[in-house]
Scaffold this motif. Structure first.
Motif, PDB file in Angstrom:
ATOM      1  N   GLU A 210       0.852  -1.179   0.000  1.00 50.80           N
ATOM      2  CA  GLU A 210       0.000   0.000   0.000  1.00 50.80           C
ATOM      3  C   GLU A 210       0.894   1.237   0.000  1.00 50.80           C
ATOM      4  O   GLU A 210       1.513   1.571   1.006  1.00 50.80           O
ATOM      5  CB  GLU A 210      -0.927   0.022   1.210  1.00 50.80           C
ATOM      6  N   ASP A 211       0.979   1.868  -1.159  1.00 47.66           N
ATOM      7  CA  ASP A 211       1.873   3.019  -1.340  1.00 47.66           C
ATOM      8  C   ASP A 211       3.290   2.672  -0.885  1.00 47.66           C
ATOM      9  O   ASP A 211       3.946   3.446  -0.176  1.00 47.66           O
ATOM     10  CB  ASP A 211       1.362   4.234  -0.564  1.00 47.66           C
ATOM     11  N   ALA A 212       3.760   1.509  -1.325  1.00 50.95           N
ATOM     12  CA  ALA A 212       5.108   1.060  -0.960  1.00 50.95           C
ATOM     13  C   ALA A 212       6.156   1.889  -1.693  1.00 50.95           C
ATOM     14  O   ALA A 212       6.069   2.107  -2.913  1.00 50.95           O
ATOM     15  CB  ALA A 212       5.285  -0.422  -1.298  1.00 50.95           C
ATOM     16  N   ALA A 213       7.157   2.357  -0.965  1.00 55.38           N
ATOM     17  CA  ALA A 213       8.184   3.222  -1.551  1.00 55.38           C
ATOM     18  C   ALA A 213       9.132   2.424  -2.441  1.00 55.38           C
ATOM     19  O   ALA A 213       9.578   1.327  -2.069  1.00 55.38           O
ATOM     20  CB  ALA A 213       8.968   3.920  -0.447  1.00 55.38           C
ATOM     21  N   VAL A 214       9.452   2.983  -3.611  1.00 59.77           N
ATOM     22  CA  VAL A 214      10.409   2.372  -4.526  1.00 59.77           C
ATOM     23  C   VAL A 214      11.329   3.467  -5.065  1.00 59.77           C
ATOM     24  O   VAL A 214      10.982   4.649  -5.063  1.00 59.77           O
ATOM     25  CB  VAL A 214       9.711   1.654  -5.702  1.00 59.77           C
ATOM     26  N   GLN A 215      12.499   3.061  -5.509  1.00 61.83           N
ATOM     27  CA  GLN A 215      13.445   3.961  -6.161  1.00 61.83           C
ATOM     28  C   GLN A 215      13.888   3.332  -7.476  1.00 61.83           C
ATOM     29  O   GLN A 215      13.816   2.118  -7.643  1.00 61.83           O
ATOM     30  CB  GLN A 215      14.675   4.224  -5.284  1.00 61.83           C
ATOM     31  N   GLY A 216      14.355   4.160  -8.372  1.00 59.11           N
ATOM     32  CA  GLY A 216      14.820   3.646  -9.648  1.00 59.11           C
ATOM     33  C   GLY A 216      16.026   4.411 -10.154  1.00 59.11           C
ATOM     34  O   GLY A 216      16.126   5.622  -9.959  1.00 59.11           O
ATOM     35  N   ARG A 217      16.932   3.681 -10.775  1.00 54.45           N
ATOM     36  CA  ARG A 217      18.138   4.287 -11.363  1.00 54.45           C
ATOM     37  C   ARG A 217      18.199   3.886 -12.831  1.00 54.45           C
ATOM     38  O   ARG A 217      18.116   2.701 -13.163  1.00 54.45           O
ATOM     39  CB  ARG A 217      19.392   3.786 -10.646  1.00 54.45           C
ATOM     40  N   LYS A 218      18.315   4.886 -13.705  1.00 51.21           N
ATOM     41  CA  LYS A 218      18.303   4.600 -15.136  1.00 51.21           C
ATOM     42  C   LYS A 218      19.544   3.819 -15.532  1.00 51.21           C
ATOM     43  O   LYS A 218      20.674   4.184 -15.172  1.00 51.21           O
ATOM     44  CB  LYS A 218      18.207   5.891 -15.952  1.00 51.21           C
ATOM     45  N   THR A 219      19.338   2.747 -16.254  1.00 51.71           N
ATOM     46  CA  THR A 219      20.435   1.915 -16.732  1.00 51.71           C
ATOM     47  C   THR A 219      20.669   2.059 -18.229  1.00 51.71           C
ATOM     48  O   THR A 219      21.765   1.795 -18.721  1.00 51.71           O
ATOM     49  CB  THR A 219      20.177   0.434 -16.406  1.00 51.71           C
ATOM     50  N   THR A 220      19.642   2.481 -18.958  1.00 48.05           N
ATOM     51  CA  THR A 220      19.810   2.744 -20.383  1.00 48.05           C
ATOM     52  C   THR A 220      18.771   3.759 -20.831  1.00 48.05           C
ATOM     53  O   THR A 220      17.636   3.752 -20.354  1.00 48.05           O
ATOM     54  CB  THR A 220      19.673   1.461 -21.228  1.00 48.05           C
ATOM     55  N   SER A 221      19.181   4.648 -21.722  1.00 42.27           N
ATOM     56  CA  SER A 221      18.280   5.665 -22.254  1.00 42.27           C
ATOM     57  C   SER A 221      17.703   5.268 -23.607  1.00 42.27           C
ATOM     58  O   SER A 221      16.940   6.033 -24.199  1.00 42.27           O
ATOM     59  CB  SER A 221      19.020   7.009 -22.391  1.00 42.27           C
ATOM     60  N   ARG A 222      18.075   4.102 -24.064  1.00 43.28           N
ATOM     61  CA  ARG A 222      17.581   3.645 -25.357  1.00 43.28           C
ATOM     62  C   ARG A 222      16.320   2.813 -25.147  1.00 43.28           C
ATOM     63  O   ARG A 222      16.389   1.684 -24.640  1.00 43.28           O
ATOM     64  CB  ARG A 222      18.642   2.814 -26.081  1.00 43.28           C
ATOM     65  N   PRO A 223      15.156   3.338 -25.515  1.00 42.39           N
ATOM     66  CA  PRO A 223      13.923   2.582 -25.288  1.00 42.39           C
ATOM     67  C   PRO A 223      13.776   1.432 -26.266  1.00 42.39           C
ATOM     68  O   PRO A 223      14.244   1.500 -27.403  1.00 42.39           O
ATOM     69  CB  PRO A 223      12.834   3.636 -25.519  1.00 42.39           C
ATOM     70  N   ARG A 224      13.141   0.388 -25.805  1.00 43.08           N
ATOM     71  CA  ARG A 224      12.824  -0.717 -26.700  1.00 43.08           C
ATOM     72  C   ARG A 224      11.304  -0.792 -26.851  1.00 43.08           C
ATOM     73  O   ARG A 224      10.562  -0.288 -25.998  1.00 43.08           O
ATOM     74  CB  ARG A 224      13.371  -2.037 -26.159  1.00 43.08           C
ATOM     75  N   PRO A 225      10.816  -1.402 -27.932  1.00 42.59           N
ATOM     76  CA  PRO A 225       9.367  -1.491 -28.122  1.00 42.59           C
ATOM     77  C   PRO A 225       8.709  -2.217 -26.953  1.00 42.59           C
ATOM     78  O   PRO A 225       9.295  -3.118 -26.350  1.00 42.59           O
ATOM     79  CB  PRO A 225       9.241  -2.284 -29.424  1.00 42.59           C
ATOM     80  N   ALA A 226       7.498  -1.811 -26.636  1.00 40.60           N
ATOM     81  CA  ALA A 226       6.761  -2.450 -25.547  1.00 40.60           C
ATOM     82  C   ALA A 226       6.510  -3.915 -25.883  1.00 40.60           C
ATOM     83  O   ALA A 226       6.009  -4.241 -26.954  1.00 40.60           O
ATOM     84  CB  ALA A 226       5.448  -1.722 -25.317  1.00 40.60           C
TER      85      ALA A 226
END
Length: 239
Positions: A210-226
């Motif tokens: 319930e509204d659990a805290a998460v963090q994120g660090r970008k590892t690549t700026s090259r997007p891939r198709p969904a």
């Protein structure tokens, strides 16, 4: 009089702080416009709930991806994978109202495609009538117009750390053998317009988040198709 004026101006206090502040503000204004394409790419997720879930599954990877912008200006398409425990499609937008609109449009795609053949003749007929009224929009002009509309939709994020509400739906491996299909919500806030880091929350009823805290660090700026579409993991009775 000349000597008196020289004396006053030589000893007058100049408010340097104000000029510096104005310079900094001008610098921020020039470099502060949020480009939504900066958010595209992959982010390695961390946080207590994520670490616990990965440890239980003896997994190591938790990835949040933003693949592309939505056709409707102001939204983004993403995905969320936490080992083999959680696999979901994600939609993001700068407001709850816009997010609701984007979700509704994503869920209407299938029915729209069924009607496309029926409407195609009508569209062509309208196009022929429009030719008499003026020059039709070229493909390049249409692309430029959509790009401008998307940029304008994200303008409000230029004056604060970009924040996006999100809704996800997908399969969650709970205590039962069979995965549970769930829809829930959360939000992410990027550390700045470069979108190198993010913080946010995720909720998941199956996992007792319930509204659990998460963090994120970008590892690549090259997007891939969904790789996972919204309707690939749809919930028939979702509201």
């Amino acid at each position: 009089m000349d000597d008196w004026q020289d004396e006053v101006f030589n000893h007058r206090r100049i408010p340097h702080g104000r000029s510096k502040k104005s310079g900094k503000a001008a610098g921020r204004k020039g470099a502060g416009t949020f480009d939504p394409k900066q958010a595209l790419g992959s982010y390695e997720l961390s946080g207590t709930v994520v670490a616990t879930l990965l440890a239980e599954a003896e997994e190591t990877n938790a990835v949040f991806e933003i693949h592309e912008l939505t056709e409707t200006p102001g939204g983004m398409i993403g995905s969320l994978v936490v080992g083999k425990k959680l696999k979901a499609a994600v939609l993001l937008a700068g407001s709850r109202k816009l997010l609701s609109t984007i979700v509704g449009e994503a869920e209407s795609i299938d029915s729209d495609e069924e009607d496309s053949d029926v409407e195609e003749d009508d569209v062509e007929a309208e196009g022929e009538e429009d030719e008499d009224e003026g020059e039709p929009e070229t493909e390049l002009q249409a692309q430029d117009r959509k790009a401008n509309e998307r940029a304008q939709a994200f303008e409000k994020n230029s004056f604060r750390n970009p924040k996006f509400w999100l809704q996800w739906q997908g399969d969650v491996a709970g205590s039962d053998a069979e995965p549970v299909r769930e829809r829930n919500q959360g939000y992410v806030v990027f550390s700045g317009n470069d979108c190198k880091d993010l913080k946010g929350t995720l909720s998941c009823k199956t996992l007792n988040w319930e509204d659990a805290a998460v963090q994120g660090r970008k590892t690549t700026s090259r997007p891939r198709p969904a790789f996972l579409g919204w309707n690939d993991c749809g919930i028939a009775d979702a509201n």
